[in-house]
Design a protein around this motif. Structure first.
Motif, PDB file in Angstrom:
ATOM      1  N   GLU A  64      -3.113  -5.569 -15.772  1.00 29.93           N
ATOM      2  CA  GLU A  64      -3.673  -6.686 -15.010  1.00 29.93           C
ATOM      3  C   GLU A  64      -3.512  -6.483 -13.499  1.00 29.93           C
ATOM      4  O   GLU A  64      -4.178  -7.154 -12.702  1.00 29.93           O
ATOM      5  CB  GLU A  64      -3.049  -8.021 -15.437  1.00 29.93           C
ATOM      6  N   LEU A  65      -2.652  -5.549 -13.099  1.00 26.84           N
ATOM      7  CA  LEU A  65      -2.461  -5.264 -11.676  1.00 26.84           C
ATOM      8  C   LEU A  65      -3.697  -4.622 -11.047  1.00 26.84           C
ATOM      9  O   LEU A  65      -3.806  -4.569  -9.830  1.00 26.84           O
ATOM     10  CB  LEU A  65      -1.244  -4.362 -11.474  1.00 26.84           C
ATOM     11  N   PHE A  66      -4.630  -4.142 -11.863  1.00 29.96           N
ATOM     12  CA  PHE A  66      -5.871  -3.586 -11.324  1.00 29.96           C
ATOM     13  C   PHE A  66      -6.667  -4.629 -10.545  1.00 29.96           C
ATOM     14  O   PHE A  66      -7.473  -4.291  -9.697  1.00 29.96           O
ATOM     15  CB  PHE A  66      -6.757  -3.025 -12.440  1.00 29.96           C
ATOM     16  N   PHE A  67      -6.451  -5.897 -10.829  1.00 25.84           N
ATOM     17  CA  PHE A  67      -7.246  -6.955 -10.214  1.00 25.84           C
ATOM     18  C   PHE A  67      -6.439  -7.780  -9.226  1.00 25.84           C
ATOM     19  O   PHE A  67      -6.805  -8.899  -8.897  1.00 25.84           O
ATOM     20  CB  PHE A  67      -7.864  -7.826 -11.308  1.00 25.84           C
ATOM     21  N   LYS A  68      -5.318  -7.239  -8.759  1.00 27.31           N
ATOM     22  CA  LYS A  68      -4.478  -7.893  -7.762  1.00 27.31           C
ATOM     23  C   LYS A  68      -4.043  -6.846  -6.744  1.00 27.31           C
ATOM     24  O   LYS A  68      -4.196  -5.656  -6.967  1.00 27.31           O
ATOM     25  CB  LYS A  68      -3.217  -8.483  -8.431  1.00 27.31           C
ATOM     26  N   PHE A  69      -3.488  -7.328  -5.633  1.00 28.79           N
ATOM     27  CA  PHE A  69      -2.820  -6.416  -4.722  1.00 28.79           C
ATOM     28  C   PHE A  69      -1.553  -5.966  -5.419  1.00 28.79           C
ATOM     29  O   PHE A  69      -0.693  -6.783  -5.744  1.00 28.79           O
ATOM     30  CB  PHE A  69      -2.447  -7.119  -3.407  1.00 28.79           C
ATOM     31  N   ASN A  70      -1.436  -4.696  -5.669  1.00 32.73           N
ATOM     32  CA  ASN A  70      -0.242  -4.156  -6.309  1.00 32.73           C
ATOM     33  C   ASN A  70       0.769  -3.847  -5.216  1.00 32.73           C
ATOM     34  O   ASN A  70       0.649  -2.846  -4.502  1.00 32.73           O
ATOM     35  CB  ASN A  70      -0.581  -2.904  -7.112  1.00 32.73           C
ATOM     36  N   LEU A  71       1.759  -4.709  -5.087  1.00 34.44           N
ATOM     37  CA  LEU A  71       2.710  -4.579  -4.004  1.00 34.44           C
ATOM     38  C   LEU A  71       3.492  -3.268  -4.075  1.00 34.44           C
ATOM     39  O   LEU A  71       3.752  -2.644  -3.046  1.00 34.44           O
ATOM     40  CB  LEU A  71       3.662  -5.776  -3.996  1.00 34.44           C
ATOM     41  N   LEU A  72       3.835  -2.836  -5.282  1.00 32.47           N
ATOM     42  CA  LEU A  72       4.556  -1.566  -5.419  1.00 32.47           C
ATOM     43  C   LEU A  72       3.680  -0.405  -4.950  1.00 32.47           C
ATOM     44  O   LEU A  72       4.151   0.495  -4.249  1.00 32.47           O
ATOM     45  CB  LEU A  72       5.006  -1.345  -6.868  1.00 32.47           C
ATOM     46  N   GLU A  73       2.424  -0.429  -5.322  1.00 31.96           N
ATOM     47  CA  GLU A  73       1.505   0.632  -4.912  1.00 31.96           C
ATOM     48  C   GLU A  73       1.381   0.694  -3.392  1.00 31.96           C
ATOM     49  O   GLU A  73       1.423   1.773  -2.798  1.00 31.96           O
ATOM     50  CB  GLU A  73       0.135   0.390  -5.538  1.00 31.96           C
ATOM     51  N   ILE A  74       1.245  -0.462  -2.778  1.00 33.91           N
ATOM     52  CA  ILE A  74       1.099  -0.528  -1.322  1.00 33.91           C
ATOM     53  C   ILE A  74       2.331   0.034  -0.639  1.00 33.91           C
ATOM     54  O   ILE A  74       2.246   0.899   0.243  1.00 33.91           O
ATOM     55  CB  ILE A  74       0.832  -1.973  -0.875  1.00 33.91           C
ATOM     56  N   ILE A  75       3.498  -0.439  -1.064  1.00 33.02           N
ATOM     57  CA  ILE A  75       4.744   0.006  -0.434  1.00 33.02           C
ATOM     58  C   ILE A  75       4.983   1.487  -0.700  1.00 33.02           C
ATOM     59  O   ILE A  75       5.278   2.266   0.222  1.00 33.02           O
ATOM     60  CB  ILE A  75       5.931  -0.837  -0.942  1.00 33.02           C
ATOM     61  N   LEU A  76       4.852   1.891  -1.947  1.00 28.32           N
ATOM     62  CA  LEU A  76       5.162   3.270  -2.341  1.00 28.32           C
ATOM     63  C   LEU A  76       4.262   4.282  -1.638  1.00 28.32           C
ATOM     64  O   LEU A  76       4.747   5.232  -1.005  1.00 28.32           O
ATOM     65  CB  LEU A  76       5.051   3.414  -3.861  1.00 28.32           C
ATOM     66  N   THR A  77       2.964   4.079  -1.720  1.00 25.06           N
ATOM     67  CA  THR A  77       2.050   5.069  -1.139  1.00 25.06           C
ATOM     68  C   THR A  77       2.137   5.086   0.385  1.00 25.06           C
ATOM     69  O   THR A  77       2.193   6.157   0.988  1.00 25.06           O
ATOM     70  CB  THR A  77       0.595   4.820  -1.585  1.00 25.06           C
ATOM     71  N   SER A  78       2.174   3.927   1.002  1.00 22.19           N
ATOM     72  CA  SER A  78       2.190   3.884   2.466  1.00 22.19           C
ATOM     73  C   SER A  78       3.500   4.407   3.035  1.00 22.19           C
ATOM     74  O   SER A  78       3.501   5.189   3.988  1.00 22.19           O
ATOM     75  CB  SER A  78       1.945   2.455   2.947  1.00 22.19           C
ATOM     76  N   LEU A  79       4.616   3.993   2.463  1.00 19.89           N
ATOM     77  CA  LEU A  79       5.897   4.414   3.021  1.00 19.89           C
ATOM     78  C   LEU A  79       6.191   5.888   2.740  1.00 19.89           C
ATOM     79  O   LEU A  79       6.857   6.544   3.544  1.00 19.89           O
ATOM     80  CB  LEU A  79       7.020   3.512   2.538  1.00 19.89           C
ATOM     81  N   LEU A  80       5.698   6.407   1.630  1.00 19.97           N
ATOM     82  CA  LEU A  80       5.851   7.850   1.409  1.00 19.97           C
ATOM     83  C   LEU A  80       5.050   8.651   2.434  1.00 19.97           C
ATOM     84  O   LEU A  80       5.524   9.661   2.952  1.00 19.97           O
ATOM     85  CB  LEU A  80       5.457   8.235  -0.014  1.00 19.97           C
ATOM     86  N   VAL A  81       3.860   8.190   2.755  1.00 20.09           N
ATOM     87  CA  VAL A  81       3.068   8.885   3.781  1.00 20.09           C
ATOM     88  C   VAL A  81       3.767   8.757   5.140  1.00 20.09           C
ATOM     89  O   VAL A  81       3.808   9.725   5.913  1.00 20.09           O
ATOM     90  CB  VAL A  81       1.619   8.358   3.840  1.00 20.09           C
ATOM     91  N   VAL A  82       4.337   7.587   5.431  1.00 19.92           N
ATOM     92  CA  VAL A  82       5.098   7.434   6.680  1.00 19.92           C
ATOM     93  C   VAL A  82       6.280   8.411   6.685  1.00 19.92           C
ATOM     94  O   VAL A  82       6.569   9.041   7.703  1.00 19.92           O
ATOM     95  CB  VAL A  82       5.570   5.975   6.871  1.00 19.92           C
ATOM     96  N   PHE A  83       6.944   8.552   5.543  1.00 18.62           N
ATOM     97  CA  PHE A  83       8.046   9.512   5.441  1.00 18.62           C
ATOM     98  C   PHE A  83       7.561  10.932   5.707  1.00 18.62           C
ATOM     99  O   PHE A  83       8.194  11.683   6.450  1.00 18.62           O
ATOM    100  CB  PHE A  83       8.699   9.413   4.055  1.00 18.62           C
ATOM    101  N   PHE A  84       6.420  11.315   5.129  1.00 13.94           N
ATOM    102  CA  PHE A  84       5.865  12.645   5.371  1.00 13.94           C
ATOM    103  C   PHE A  84       5.558  12.836   6.853  1.00 13.94           C
ATOM    104  O   PHE A  84       5.828  13.895   7.429  1.00 13.94           O
ATOM    105  CB  PHE A  84       4.589  12.888   4.563  1.00 13.94           C
ATOM    106  N   ALA A  85       4.979  11.805   7.469  1.00 22.49           N
ATOM    107  CA  ALA A  85       4.626  11.877   8.888  1.00 22.49           C
ATOM    108  C   ALA A  85       5.882  11.988   9.752  1.00 22.49           C
ATOM    109  O   ALA A  85       5.913  12.747  10.721  1.00 22.49           O
ATOM    110  CB  ALA A  85       3.799  10.656   9.285  1.00 22.49           C
ATOM    111  N   LEU A  86       6.924  11.237   9.404  1.00 18.21           N
ATOM    112  CA  LEU A  86       8.173  11.310  10.167  1.00 18.21           C
ATOM    113  C   LEU A  86       8.832  12.680  10.001  1.00 18.21           C
ATOM    114  O   LEU A  86       9.418  13.213  10.954  1.00 18.21           O
ATOM    115  CB  LEU A  86       9.123  10.202   9.735  1.00 18.21           C
TER     116      LEU A  86
END
Length: 163
Positions: A64-86
């Motif tokens: 059912e998370l396909f039809f909502k903002f998946n907070l874990l997905e947002i945090i996980l993907t964005s912060l991992l990319v920030v980690f890679f950038a840092l």
């Protein structure tokens, strides 16, 4: 997405393509840039596989998370990319400043947009004016990111030919 909105069809599931696609492409981008350091490359690859595995398991158990903002997905993907950038920014302390402005722009954009997307689930029941403020802020940070990319292009790739 606009066509789906016109036909009153939920288009929120497309945001998952955006976050996961951004995560994969930027992860591969930074993996390439970290080419001189095999340990850091391995950290990026393991982080990417681990992040995708966590999301796959979560969607398997909570479709059912396909039809909502998946907070874990947002945090996980964005912060991992920030980690890679840092990680790449740290490497730039001693090396050349290739893609410096793109990296700084991505860090600013991803941190700001992560907060705004996290607010996305909270604003569903609020007024349209308040929702518009958050999306306008996100658009502003997209513009800031694009300006950093344009500046990087201008500094790194533009040829100064006299006419």
């Amino acid at each position: 997405m606009e066509v789906l909105v016109l036909f009153k069809i939920n288009n929120l599931y497309l945001i998952h393509l955006y976050f996961i696609g951004q995560f994969i492409l930027l992860g591969l981008f930074y993996k390439t840039l970290l080419g001189n350091n095999p340990l850091q490359k391995k950290i990026v690859v393991i982080s990417m596989y681990s992040g995708l595995l966590v999301l796959a398991v979560q969607y398997l158990f909570e479709p059912e998370l396909f039809f909502k903002f998946n907070l874990l997905e947002i945090i996980l993907t964005s912060l991992l990319v920030v980690f890679f950038a840092l990680l790449y920014l740290y490497n730039m302390l001693l090396n050349n400043k290739r893609y410096y402005y793109i990296t700084v722009g991505l860090i600013i954009y991803l941190l700001a947009s992560t907060v705004l997307f996290l607010v996305g689930n909270l604003t569903i029941d609020l007024s349209n004016d308040f929702k518009l403020i958050t999306w306008n802020l996100n658009a502003f940070f997209v513009l800031v990111n694009q300006l950093f990319i344009l500046y990087e292009w201008n500094v790194s790739f533009r040829t100064n030919k006299a006419i």
